[in-house]
Enzyme design. Structure first.
Site, mmCIF file in Angstrom:
data_model
loop_
_atom_site.group_PDB
_atom_site.id
_atom_site.type_symbol
_atom_site.label_atom_id
_atom_site.label_comp_id
_atom_site.label_asym_id
_atom_site.label_seq_id
_atom_site.Cartn_x
_atom_site.Cartn_y
_atom_site.Cartn_z
ATOM 1 N N TYR A 1 43.022 33.723 42.772
ATOM 2 C CA TYR A 1 43.922 34.840 42.502
ATOM 3 C C TYR A 1 43.160 36.127 42.743
ATOM 4 O O TYR A 1 42.025 36.283 42.265
ATOM 5 C CB TYR A 1 44.402 34.783 41.046
ATOM 6 C CG TYR A 1 45.221 35.980 40.589
ATOM 7 C CD1 TYR A 1 44.700 36.893 39.670
ATOM 8 C CD2 TYR A 1 46.499 36.196 41.064
ATOM 9 C CE1 TYR A 1 45.442 37.975 39.238
ATOM 10 C CE2 TYR A 1 47.254 37.286 40.633
ATOM 11 C CZ TYR A 1 46.725 38.181 39.721
ATOM 12 O OH TYR A 1 47.452 39.264 39.294
ATOM 13 N N LYS B 1 36.896 44.696 36.064
ATOM 14 C CA LYS B 1 36.600 44.148 34.737
ATOM 15 C C LYS B 1 35.322 44.750 34.117
ATOM 16 O O LYS B 1 35.325 45.885 33.653
ATOM 17 C CB LYS B 1 36.552 42.623 34.804
ATOM 18 C CG LYS B 1 37.945 42.008 35.160
ATOM 19 C CD LYS B 1 37.908 40.522 35.178
ATOM 20 C CE LYS B 1 39.170 39.937 35.776
ATOM 21 N NZ LYS B 1 40.288 39.813 34.837
ATOM 22 N N ASP C 1 35.493 38.165 46.286
ATOM 23 C CA ASP C 1 36.219 38.822 45.200
ATOM 24 C C ASP C 1 35.465 38.532 43.898
ATOM 25 O O ASP C 1 35.623 37.472 43.298
ATOM 26 C CB ASP C 1 37.645 38.295 45.144
ATOM 27 C CG ASP C 1 38.414 38.919 43.982
ATOM 28 O OD1 ASP C 1 39.610 38.608 43.808
ATOM 29 O OD2 ASP C 1 37.813 39.703 43.218
HETATM 30 P P1 KE4 Z 1 43.446 43.407 38.064
HETATM 31 O O1 KE4 Z 1 44.378 44.058 39.049
HETATM 32 O O2 KE4 Z 1 44.175 42.576 37.035
HETATM 33 O O3 KE4 Z 1 42.448 44.399 37.438
HETATM 34 O O4 KE4 Z 1 42.484 42.405 38.862
HETATM 35 C C1 KE4 Z 1 43.086 41.396 39.647
HETATM 36 C C2 KE4 Z 1 42.084 40.283 39.868
HETATM 37 C C3 KE4 Z 1 41.440 40.215 41.091
HETATM 38 N N1 KE4 Z 1 40.520 39.248 41.339
HETATM 39 C C4 KE4 Z 1 40.190 38.346 40.388
HETATM 40 C C5 KE4 Z 1 39.165 37.303 40.702
HETATM 41 C C6 KE4 Z 1 40.814 38.384 39.116
HETATM 42 O O5 KE4 Z 1 40.469 37.466 38.177
HETATM 43 C C7 KE4 Z 1 41.776 39.362 38.844
HETATM 44 C C8 KE4 Z 1 42.512 39.441 37.516
HETATM 45 N N2 KE4 Z 1 42.270 38.367 36.608
HETATM 46 C C9 KE4 Z 1 43.343 38.087 35.668
HETATM 47 C C10 KE4 Z 1 42.959 36.919 34.766
HETATM 48 N N3 KE4 Z 1 42.388 35.824 35.399
HETATM 49 C C11 KE4 Z 1 43.670 39.295 34.850
HETATM 50 C C12 KE4 Z 1 44.560 39.039 33.674
HETATM 51 C C13 KE4 Z 1 45.934 39.565 33.884
HETATM 52 O O6 KE4 Z 1 46.472 39.388 35.005
HETATM 53 O O7 KE4 Z 1 46.465 40.134 32.926
#
Ligand code: KE4
Length: 431
Positions: free
Chosen positions: A148, A271, A243
């Protein structure tokens, strides 16, 4: 299903929130969709703990889905944010803090020669994909099933049967045209990647992957897989994008790329980089990054990108990590937890798999090793849901999906890990 007797006010607030916010949440991951029940509404965090509005206390293994590697409200981070607030919140003009954080990131991530700050991981991956396409003049991108990368139109795609699949959108509202240039392959599958390059080599703009996957649960890449990606990208002029939004500064001070010994062309971060404030970033080879506006023609922009408060939070976080070097302790504590969970599952004769890298790990309710999306989705999500609620009711706050990683922070003591293992023994004996 959790009885809400422990959380009456959260139940009321969830019902209220659902009237004004879709699903009562500002991100679906928080809605307990995979496990059912009512999410606790959080009043505050402190170190390894969360406190909900009903006064319940939890040992927190989410840490806001990764940022709080140093625990909630680390004094140095709070102090830095408060100091930044004394000067204002955002100016829409360059500030010294942006160079301070950029230079620190460059010093910590050797593959990054230049970096652009944005406001989320999604923005970072979206920009990196556009940049790779603009730099190469090619359109096709490879992603891997189960990875993701945020809610980017062109990356919201799931594999089909695990073979080479032209992407079909996995969300309404994403036109087929947005994903027709996205190939989805099985993670850890070298033949599939080799075949994709044989068929599409000169059309491939980029490969993007989580170098250690966290979003199908924690899945560990094989060396052969990563080596193949690097060699094939180099041979075909394809941009290799790691990523590291989740793994960045999580699995090591120099990210997964140093731990795994692979140098990507671009890296996305988020993060921990913001320490709990909204920060994302993409960076890498200077020749690629100089294709970004205003130096190059690839456009990307953001009103609040690099805002001083978020920069102060990120700077304080990375500086504290550099000063403390908590990684050996994180390795030990996460290993203690993994061993304890395996022992508890064995005692209860429940087959589980635990995949762990550093302080991120997933316990899969699964009889077979989990190495990709197919094996991950063979997990028993029914059992997971009972496990999740049993632990929540015992004050252990785990990710509310089988397909997420949990995180140990520098504030999780051996005593708290033992307390978690004891709760696990009780819960696993009941499911
Ligand atoms: P954000 O747009 O949520 O800051 O980041 C997206 C993203 C991109 N790449 C990786 C590897 C990620 O894990 C994420 C976001 N992770 C999720 C949980 N696994 C965020 C939690 C949520 O969507 O509320």
């Amino acid at each position: 299903m959790t009885d809400t007797s422990q959380r009456p006010n959260s139940a009321l607030q969830f019902a209220r929130a659902n009237k004004s916010i879709p699903g009562g949440v500002n991100s679906p991951a928080r809605a307990f969709g995979a496990v059912g029940g009512t999410p606790p509404f959080i009043a505050r965090g402190e170190g390894p703990f969360l406190f909900d509005i009903d006064g319940n206390k939890y040992i927190d293994y989410i840490g806001s889905w990764g940022p709080h590697i140093l625990g909630h409200r680390h004094p140095a981070i709070i102090k830095a944010i408060q100091a930044a607030l004394e000067t204002g919140t955002s100016f829409g003009a360059p500030t010294v803090a942006e160079s301070d954080l950029a230079e620190l990131v460059i010093s910590l991530v050797p593959s990054i020669e230049k970096v652009r700050m944005v406001n989320s991981g999604t923005e970072a991956t979206m920009s990196a994909i556009r940049l790779a396409r603009g730099f190469t003049g090619r359109d096709t991108v490879i992603k891997f099933a189960g990875c993701y990368h945020g809610h980017v139109d062109s990356l919201l795609v799931q594999a089909g049967s695990g073979a080479l699949t032209l992407g079909t959108p996995s969300s309404p509202g994403v036109p087929a045209g947005c994903t027709s240039d996205t190939l989805v392959l099985p993670y850890n599958n070298v033949p599939a990647v080799t075949e994709a390059f044989e068929k599409n080599g000169d059309k491939l703009a980029a490969i993007i992957l989580e170098p250690v996957c966290g979003n199908m649960g924690c899945v560990i890449p094989s060396d052969a897989f990563l080596q193949a990606l690097r060699q094939l990208c180099t041979a075909h002029g394809c941009v290799l994008i790691f990523d590291e939004v989740m793994t960045g500064f999580r699995v090591g001070m120099n990210c997964a790329q140093e731990r795994l010994g692979i140098t990507p062309d671009l890296t996305t971060l988020g993060k921990i980089l913001g320490g709990g404030m909204p920060v994302g970033a993409y960076g890498g080879r200077a020749d690629i990054m100089d294709a970004v506006s205003p130096v190059g023609a690839v456009y990307q922009a953001g009103t609040l990108s690099g805002n001083p408060v978020a920069m102060a939070s990120g700077l304080a976080t990375l500086q504290q990590l550099k000063a403390d070097n908590p990684y050996p302790q994180l390795e030990e504590r996460a290993n203690q937890l993994a061993d304890g969970l395996l022992d508890a599952a064995a005692q209860a004769a429940i087959p589980v798999q635990i995949n762990r890298v550093g302080s991120m790990l997933t316990m899969f309710f699964n009889e077979q090793p989990v190495t990709d999306f197919m094996t991950a989705t063979a997990s028993d999500t029914e059992k997971f849901s009972k496990w999740f609620h049993g632990m929540l009711d015992r004050g252990i706050y785990l990710p509310c999906s089988q397909y997420e990683a949990l995180f140990v922070s520098a504030t999780h003591t051996t005593e708290l890990i033992d307390e978690t293992i004891q709760a696990a023994r009780e819960v696993l004996a009941t499911i």
